[in-house]
Design an enzyme around this catalytic site. Structure first.
Site, PDB file in Angstrom:
ATOM      1  N   ASP A  32      10.159  -0.925  -2.769  1.00 31.51           N
ATOM      2  CA  ASP A  32       8.840  -0.890  -3.402  1.00 31.51           C
ATOM      3  C   ASP A  32       8.758   0.348  -4.293  1.00 31.51           C
ATOM      4  O   ASP A  32       9.157   1.447  -3.906  1.00 31.51           O
ATOM      5  CB  ASP A  32       7.740  -0.858  -2.333  1.00 31.51           C
ATOM      6  CG  ASP A  32       6.373  -1.210  -2.905  1.00 31.51           C
ATOM      7  OD1 ASP A  32       5.841  -2.276  -2.566  1.00 31.51           O
ATOM      8  OD2 ASP A  32       5.844  -0.395  -3.717  1.00 31.51           O
ATOM      9  N   ILE A  33       8.186   0.172  -5.477  1.00 37.35           N
ATOM     10  CA  ILE A  33       8.137   1.264  -6.457  1.00 37.35           C
ATOM     11  C   ILE A  33       7.146   2.350  -6.041  1.00 37.35           C
ATOM     12  O   ILE A  33       7.273   3.499  -6.474  1.00 37.35           O
ATOM     13  CB  ILE A  33       7.817   0.680  -7.861  1.00 37.35           C
ATOM     14  CG1 ILE A  33       8.319   1.581  -8.964  1.00 37.35           C
ATOM     15  CG2 ILE A  33       6.341   0.345  -8.004  1.00 37.35           C
ATOM     16  CD1 ILE A  33       8.387   0.898 -10.332  1.00 37.35           C
ATOM     17  N   ASN A  92       0.588  -9.719   2.287  1.00 40.26           N
ATOM     18  CA  ASN A  92      -0.765  -9.791   1.728  1.00 40.26           C
ATOM     19  C   ASN A  92      -0.934 -11.116   0.994  1.00 40.26           C
ATOM     20  O   ASN A  92      -0.030 -11.556   0.273  1.00 40.26           O
ATOM     21  CB  ASN A  92      -0.988  -8.625   0.751  1.00 40.26           C
ATOM     22  CG  ASN A  92      -0.912  -7.282   1.440  1.00 40.26           C
ATOM     23  OD1 ASN A  92      -1.331  -7.137   2.586  1.00 40.26           O
ATOM     24  ND2 ASN A  92      -0.366  -6.293   0.753  1.00 40.26           N
ATOM     25  N   GLU A 100      -1.534  -8.165  -4.885  1.00 40.11           N
ATOM     26  CA  GLU A 100      -1.631  -7.783  -6.299  1.00 40.11           C
ATOM     27  C   GLU A 100      -0.615  -8.532  -7.166  1.00 40.11           C
ATOM     28  O   GLU A 100      -0.880  -8.759  -8.344  1.00 40.11           O
ATOM     29  CB  GLU A 100      -1.428  -6.271  -6.446  1.00 40.11           C
ATOM     30  CG  GLU A 100      -2.567  -5.475  -5.811  1.00 40.11           C
ATOM     31  CD  GLU A 100      -2.353  -3.974  -5.881  1.00 40.11           C
ATOM     32  OE1 GLU A 100      -1.284  -3.541  -6.367  1.00 40.11           O
ATOM     33  OE2 GLU A 100      -3.249  -3.246  -5.427  1.00 40.11           O
ATOM     34  N   VAL A 101       0.539  -8.874  -6.604  1.00 38.30           N
ATOM     35  CA  VAL A 101       1.568  -9.595  -7.357  1.00 38.30           C
ATOM     36  C   VAL A 101       1.634 -11.017  -6.804  1.00 38.30           C
ATOM     37  O   VAL A 101       1.891 -11.213  -5.608  1.00 38.30           O
ATOM     38  CB  VAL A 101       2.936  -8.898  -7.241  1.00 38.30           C
ATOM     39  CG1 VAL A 101       3.994  -9.696  -7.992  1.00 38.30           C
ATOM     40  CG2 VAL A 101       2.865  -7.467  -7.776  1.00 38.30           C
ATOM     41  N   HIS A 105       5.756 -12.319  -1.216  1.00 38.09           N
ATOM     42  CA  HIS A 105       6.653 -11.220  -0.852  1.00 38.09           C
ATOM     43  C   HIS A 105       6.286 -10.664   0.509  1.00 38.09           C
ATOM     44  O   HIS A 105       5.123 -10.629   0.881  1.00 38.09           O
ATOM     45  CB  HIS A 105       6.637 -10.109  -1.899  1.00 38.09           C
ATOM     46  CG  HIS A 105       5.273  -9.587  -2.240  1.00 38.09           C
ATOM     47  ND1 HIS A 105       4.429 -10.248  -3.109  1.00 38.09           N
ATOM     48  CD2 HIS A 105       4.599  -8.493  -1.829  1.00 38.09           C
ATOM     49  CE1 HIS A 105       3.305  -9.578  -3.227  1.00 38.09           C
ATOM     50  NE2 HIS A 105       3.370  -8.505  -2.452  1.00 38.09           N
ATOM     51  N   MET A 106       7.305 -10.226   1.210  1.00 41.03           N
ATOM     52  CA  MET A 106       7.165  -9.634   2.532  1.00 41.03           C
ATOM     53  C   MET A 106       7.427  -8.142   2.413  1.00 41.03           C
ATOM     54  O   MET A 106       8.493  -7.725   1.956  1.00 41.03           O
ATOM     55  CB  MET A 106       8.190 -10.307   3.453  1.00 41.03           C
ATOM     56  CG  MET A 106       8.249  -9.814   4.861  1.00 41.03           C
ATOM     57  SD  MET A 106       9.585 -10.691   5.742  1.00 41.03           S
ATOM     58  CE  MET A 106       8.823 -12.277   5.966  1.00 41.03           C
TER      59      MET A 106
HETATM   60  P1  AMP Z   1       0.926  -6.614  -2.900  1.00 42.04           P
HETATM   61  O1  AMP Z   1      -0.278  -5.724  -2.983  1.00 42.04           O
HETATM   62  O2  AMP Z   1       1.167  -7.120  -1.495  1.00 42.04           O
HETATM   63  O3  AMP Z   1       0.899  -7.717  -3.934  1.00 42.04           O
HETATM   64  O4  AMP Z   1       2.161  -5.702  -3.185  1.00 42.04           O
HETATM   65  C1  AMP Z   1       2.777  -5.579  -4.419  1.00 42.04           C
HETATM   66  C2  AMP Z   1       3.735  -4.423  -4.285  1.00 42.04           C
HETATM   67  O5  AMP Z   1       4.645  -4.485  -5.356  1.00 42.04           O
HETATM   68  C3  AMP Z   1       3.080  -3.054  -4.304  1.00 42.04           C
HETATM   69  O6  AMP Z   1       3.365  -2.359  -3.100  1.00 42.04           O
HETATM   70  C4  AMP Z   1       3.737  -2.388  -5.528  1.00 42.04           C
HETATM   71  O7  AMP Z   1       4.000  -1.018  -5.317  1.00 42.04           O
HETATM   72  C5  AMP Z   1       5.009  -3.178  -5.689  1.00 42.04           C
HETATM   73  N1  AMP Z   1       5.536  -3.214  -7.045  1.00 42.04           N
HETATM   74  C6  AMP Z   1       4.844  -3.469  -8.188  1.00 42.04           C
HETATM   75  N2  AMP Z   1       5.668  -3.429  -9.244  1.00 42.04           N
HETATM   76  C7  AMP Z   1       6.916  -3.164  -8.757  1.00 42.04           C
HETATM   77  C8  AMP Z   1       8.205  -2.989  -9.362  1.00 42.04           C
HETATM   78  N3  AMP Z   1       8.401  -3.103 -10.693  1.00 42.04           N
HETATM   79  N4  AMP Z   1       9.243  -2.693  -8.562  1.00 42.04           N
HETATM   80  C9  AMP Z   1       9.071  -2.581  -7.223  1.00 42.04           C
HETATM   81  N5  AMP Z   1       7.880  -2.740  -6.601  1.00 42.04           N
HETATM   82  C10 AMP Z   1       6.823  -3.015  -7.356  1.00 42.04           C
END
Ligand code: AMP
Ligand code: ZN
Length: 118
Positions: A32-33, A92, A100-101, A105-106
């Site tokens: 995770d970034i 989430n 958010e994405v 994803h886990m």
């Molecule tokens: P969620 O809130 O469960 O959708 O988590 C999305 C996660 O993706 C967050 O923890 C972000 O920090 C992570 N994220 C967003 N962009 C990237 C990226 N380019 N590389 C790695 N992780 C990312």
């Protein structure tokens, strides 16, 4: 099966760089970034599923393989063994679920507590 505008589809395809943890034919894992814990990586299917809300019975095997992969990768990434160590798995789902994405994803998080968040 892929969404051309999806961040995690692009990451799984290697079109956007990431710190890779694992890849196989159907799964991709990367750090995770913005980590919330000393160990924090994400496991995604290459298949574009927006979230858990779209999961059907036909996806049970795929989800099971994500779950089965997590413990091995957690140890490889520095989580200490169960029961003193361990890890947390979070998926989430939807805006009120903190997602958010929009590609399933886990989150796998672990390492010494306390963590900043989560
Ligand atoms: P969620 O809130 O469960 O959708 O988590 C999305 C996660 O993706 C967050 O923890 C972000 O920090 C992570 N994220 C967003 N962009 C990237 C990226 N380019 N590389 C790695 N992780 C990312
Ligand atoms: Zn996607």
């Amino acid at each position: 099966m892929h969404d051309a505008n999806c961040l995690f589809c692009k990451i799984a395809a290697g079109a956007i760089p990431s710190r890779k943890v694992h890849e196989d034919e159907e799964l991709f894992a990367f750090h995770d970034i913005h980590p919330h814990a000393p160990v924090h990586f994400l496991i995604v299917p290459r298949l574009h599923l927006p979230s858990m809300a779209q999961v059907q019975a036909e996806h049970a095997g795929l989800l099971g393989r994500m779950m089965a992969l997590a413990p091995r990768l957690a140890l490889e990434q520095g989580c200490r063994p169960y029961p003193e160590g361990g890890f947390r798995i979070v998926v989430n789902t939807g805006r009120e679920g903190g997602q958010e994405v929009d590609h399933l994803h886990m989150h796998v998080m672990g390492g010494p507590r306390p963590w900043a968040r989560g």
